[in-house]
Design a protein around this motif. Sequence first.
Motif, PDB file in Angstrom:
ATOM      1  N   GLU A 123      27.889 -52.784   3.804  1.00 48.61           N
ATOM      2  CA  GLU A 123      27.456 -53.188   5.148  1.00 48.61           C
ATOM      3  C   GLU A 123      28.426 -54.209   5.742  1.00 48.61           C
ATOM      4  OE1 GLU A 123      23.448 -54.494   4.414  1.00 48.61           O
ATOM      5  OE2 GLU A 123      22.683 -52.434   4.355  1.00 48.61           O
ATOM      6  N   LYS A 124      28.886 -55.144   4.921  1.00 47.13           N
ATOM      7  CA  LYS A 124      29.839 -56.163   5.365  1.00 47.13           C
ATOM      8  C   LYS A 124      31.136 -55.529   5.867  1.00 47.13           C
ATOM      9  CE  LYS A 124      30.259 -59.753   2.705  1.00 47.13           C
ATOM     10  NZ  LYS A 124      30.627 -60.671   1.600  1.00 47.13           N
ATOM     11  N   LEU A 125      31.481 -54.367   5.311  1.00 49.17           N
ATOM     12  CA  LEU A 125      32.712 -53.674   5.679  1.00 49.17           C
ATOM     13  C   LEU A 125      32.553 -52.774   6.893  1.00 49.17           C
ATOM     14  CD1 LEU A 125      33.931 -52.808   2.096  1.00 49.17           C
ATOM     15  CD2 LEU A 125      34.928 -54.478   3.662  1.00 49.17           C
ATOM     16  N   GLY A 126      31.368 -52.733   7.491  1.00 46.63           N
ATOM     17  CA  GLY A 126      31.154 -51.928   8.684  1.00 46.63           C
ATOM     18  C   GLY A 126      30.631 -50.530   8.424  1.00 46.63           C
ATOM     19  N   PHE A 127      30.282 -50.221   7.183  1.00 48.12           N
ATOM     20  CA  PHE A 127      29.718 -48.911   6.867  1.00 48.12           C
ATOM     21  C   PHE A 127      28.324 -48.802   7.482  1.00 48.12           C
ATOM     22  CE2 PHE A 127      33.135 -48.805   3.958  1.00 48.12           C
ATOM     23  CZ  PHE A 127      33.249 -47.546   3.402  1.00 48.12           C
ATOM     24  N   THR A 128      27.968 -47.605   7.886  1.00 47.05           N
ATOM     25  CA  THR A 128      26.664 -47.312   8.467  1.00 47.05           C
ATOM     26  C   THR A 128      25.797 -46.599   7.435  1.00 47.05           C
ATOM     27  OG1 THR A 128      27.627 -47.060  10.668  1.00 47.05           O
ATOM     28  CG2 THR A 128      25.476 -46.031  10.298  1.00 47.05           C
ATOM     29  N   ARG A 129      24.569 -47.071   7.309  1.00 50.41           N
ATOM     30  CA  ARG A 129      23.628 -46.381   6.426  1.00 50.41           C
ATOM     31  C   ARG A 129      23.257 -45.070   7.095  1.00 50.41           C
ATOM     32  NH1 ARG A 129      18.850 -48.475   2.772  1.00 50.41           N
ATOM     33  NH2 ARG A 129      17.727 -46.528   2.502  1.00 50.41           N
ATOM     34  N   GLU A 130      23.531 -43.952   6.423  1.00 52.28           N
ATOM     35  CA  GLU A 130      23.333 -42.638   7.012  1.00 52.28           C
ATOM     36  C   GLU A 130      22.088 -41.926   6.508  1.00 52.28           C
ATOM     37  OE1 GLU A 130      27.106 -40.854   6.083  1.00 52.28           O
ATOM     38  OE2 GLU A 130      28.021 -41.669   7.900  1.00 52.28           O
ATOM     39  N   GLY A 131      21.601 -42.337   5.348  1.00 45.88           N
ATOM     40  CA  GLY A 131      20.398 -41.680   4.850  1.00 45.88           C
ATOM     41  C   GLY A 131      20.185 -41.927   3.373  1.00 45.88           C
ATOM     42  N   GLN A 132      19.060 -41.436   2.906  1.00 44.13           N
ATOM     43  CA  GLN A 132      18.718 -41.572   1.495  1.00 44.13           C
ATOM     44  C   GLN A 132      18.392 -40.195   0.943  1.00 44.13           C
ATOM     45  OE1 GLN A 132      16.464 -44.975   0.497  1.00 44.13           O
ATOM     46  NE2 GLN A 132      15.555 -44.087  -1.331  1.00 44.13           N
ATOM     47  N   LEU A 133      19.051 -39.859  -0.167  1.00 46.99           N
ATOM     48  CA  LEU A 133      18.813 -38.599  -0.842  1.00 46.99           C
ATOM     49  C   LEU A 133      17.857 -38.876  -1.998  1.00 46.99           C
ATOM     50  CD1 LEU A 133      22.524 -37.402  -0.991  1.00 46.99           C
ATOM     51  CD2 LEU A 133      20.811 -36.851   0.747  1.00 46.99           C
ATOM     52  N   ARG A 134      16.683 -38.291  -1.932  1.00 50.35           N
ATOM     53  CA  ARG A 134      15.657 -38.553  -2.944  1.00 50.35           C
ATOM     54  C   ARG A 134      15.912 -37.716  -4.191  1.00 50.35           C
ATOM     55  NH1 ARG A 134      10.331 -37.353  -0.674  1.00 50.35           N
ATOM     56  NH2 ARG A 134      11.423 -35.620   0.256  1.00 50.35           N
ATOM     57  N   GLY A 135      15.754 -38.362  -5.348  1.00 51.82           N
ATOM     58  CA  GLY A 135      15.907 -37.661  -6.625  1.00 51.82           C
ATOM     59  C   GLY A 135      17.282 -37.049  -6.821  1.00 51.82           C
ATOM     60  N   GLU A 136      18.302 -37.674  -6.334  1.00 53.52           N
ATOM     61  CA  GLU A 136      19.659 -37.110  -6.311  1.00 53.52           C
ATOM     62  C   GLU A 136      20.379 -37.148  -7.653  1.00 53.52           C
ATOM     63  OE1 GLU A 136      23.260 -35.582  -4.548  1.00 53.52           O
ATOM     64  OE2 GLU A 136      21.134 -35.374  -4.179  1.00 53.52           O
ATOM     65  N   TRP A 137      20.158 -38.186  -8.455  1.00 53.47           N
ATOM     66  CA  TRP A 137      20.921 -38.364  -9.694  1.00 53.47           C
ATOM     67  C   TRP A 137      20.020 -38.396 -10.912  1.00 53.47           C
ATOM     68  CZ3 TRP A 137      26.062 -38.257  -9.903  1.00 53.47           C
ATOM     69  CH2 TRP A 137      26.782 -38.540  -8.757  1.00 53.47           C
ATOM     70  N   GLU A 138      20.454 -37.729 -11.964  1.00 53.05           N
ATOM     71  CA  GLU A 138      19.819 -37.916 -13.260  1.00 53.05           C
ATOM     72  C   GLU A 138      20.731 -38.848 -14.043  1.00 53.05           C
ATOM     73  OE1 GLU A 138      18.162 -35.466 -17.098  1.00 53.05           O
ATOM     74  OE2 GLU A 138      18.558 -34.387 -15.239  1.00 53.05           O
ATOM     75  N   THR A 139      20.276 -40.079 -14.294  1.00 56.00           N
ATOM     76  CA  THR A 139      21.096 -41.103 -14.928  1.00 56.00           C
ATOM     77  C   THR A 139      20.480 -41.551 -16.241  1.00 56.00           C
ATOM     78  OG1 THR A 139      20.016 -43.076 -14.027  1.00 56.00           O
ATOM     79  CG2 THR A 139      21.573 -41.945 -12.572  1.00 56.00           C
ATOM     80  N   HIS A 140      21.162 -42.448 -16.894  1.00 57.12           N
ATOM     81  CA  HIS A 140      20.668 -42.983 -18.165  1.00 57.12           C
ATOM     82  C   HIS A 140      19.411 -43.828 -17.987  1.00 57.12           C
ATOM     83  CE1 HIS A 140      22.302 -47.161 -17.729  1.00 57.12           C
ATOM     84  NE2 HIS A 140      23.033 -46.524 -16.834  1.00 57.12           N
ATOM     85  N   ILE A 141      19.046 -44.186 -16.740  1.00 61.86           N
ATOM     86  CA  ILE A 141      17.800 -44.923 -16.501  1.00 61.86           C
ATOM     87  C   ILE A 141      16.757 -44.054 -15.806  1.00 61.86           C
ATOM     88  CG2 ILE A 141      18.879 -47.207 -16.534  1.00 61.86           C
ATOM     89  CD1 ILE A 141      18.693 -47.195 -13.425  1.00 61.86           C
ATOM     90  N   GLY A 142      17.047 -42.767 -15.684  1.00 59.62           N
ATOM     91  CA  GLY A 142      16.083 -41.849 -15.086  1.00 59.62           C
ATOM     92  C   GLY A 142      16.602 -41.209 -13.802  1.00 59.62           C
ATOM     93  N   ILE A 143      15.722 -40.508 -13.121  1.00 62.28           N
ATOM     94  CA  ILE A 143      16.056 -39.857 -11.850  1.00 62.28           C
ATOM     95  C   ILE A 143      16.113 -40.932 -10.772  1.00 62.28           C
ATOM     96  CG2 ILE A 143      15.356 -38.141 -10.138  1.00 62.28           C
ATOM     97  CD1 ILE A 143      16.106 -36.933 -12.861  1.00 62.28           C
TER      98      ILE A 143
END
Length: 178
Positions: free
Chosen positions: A133-153
């Motif tokens: 955000e500090k760099l001027g990036f815009t939040r475009e959206g949230q992808l639900r359940g996108e990653w299966e990681t070592h701490i879960g989905i």
Amino acid sequence: MYMRPLNPIADGPALHAIFGNPDCCTWLPDPAFPDVKTTIAKLKSWTDGFEATSWTIAQTEDGPAIGRISLYNIGRDPNVWEAACMVAPAARGQNFAARGLSYAIGFLFATTTARRVYADIDPDNHASLKTFEKLGFTREGQLRGEWETHIGIRDSVIYGLLRTDPRPDITPHPSIIA
């Protein structure tokens, strides 16, 4: 602050302070690496593979790595790149990630035809959200359940920056070591 091209063998031992730290790796797909040898091997696979632009952050010109900045294109579109960064716990709070990313993104836009840079961030990784955000990036959206990681989905928050978007001046810029 200094930035230089990442050298997996030379920088791997210092970067293991990040990649071998379970807290630092919470938001990554895989858990912390068990040893320096694994860290070096993974850094080599990334820099020899899809990371065309990967830097080490250091506090002095010849000092040990305290972080890593990378921009990479995974081939979907040659003009869309992903940005990532990690900074060692002892070096956090000094704006190293924002300054390094600011330089790297400026370099990318100045030397390629890239039109967009994005970041894929876990919604609970508040430090990364603030940095982009500090760099001027815009939040475009949230992808639900996108990653299966070592701490879960996990979900992904997508932030984007177009070449034509205004970017704040993050100073001082790092010194670059070729």
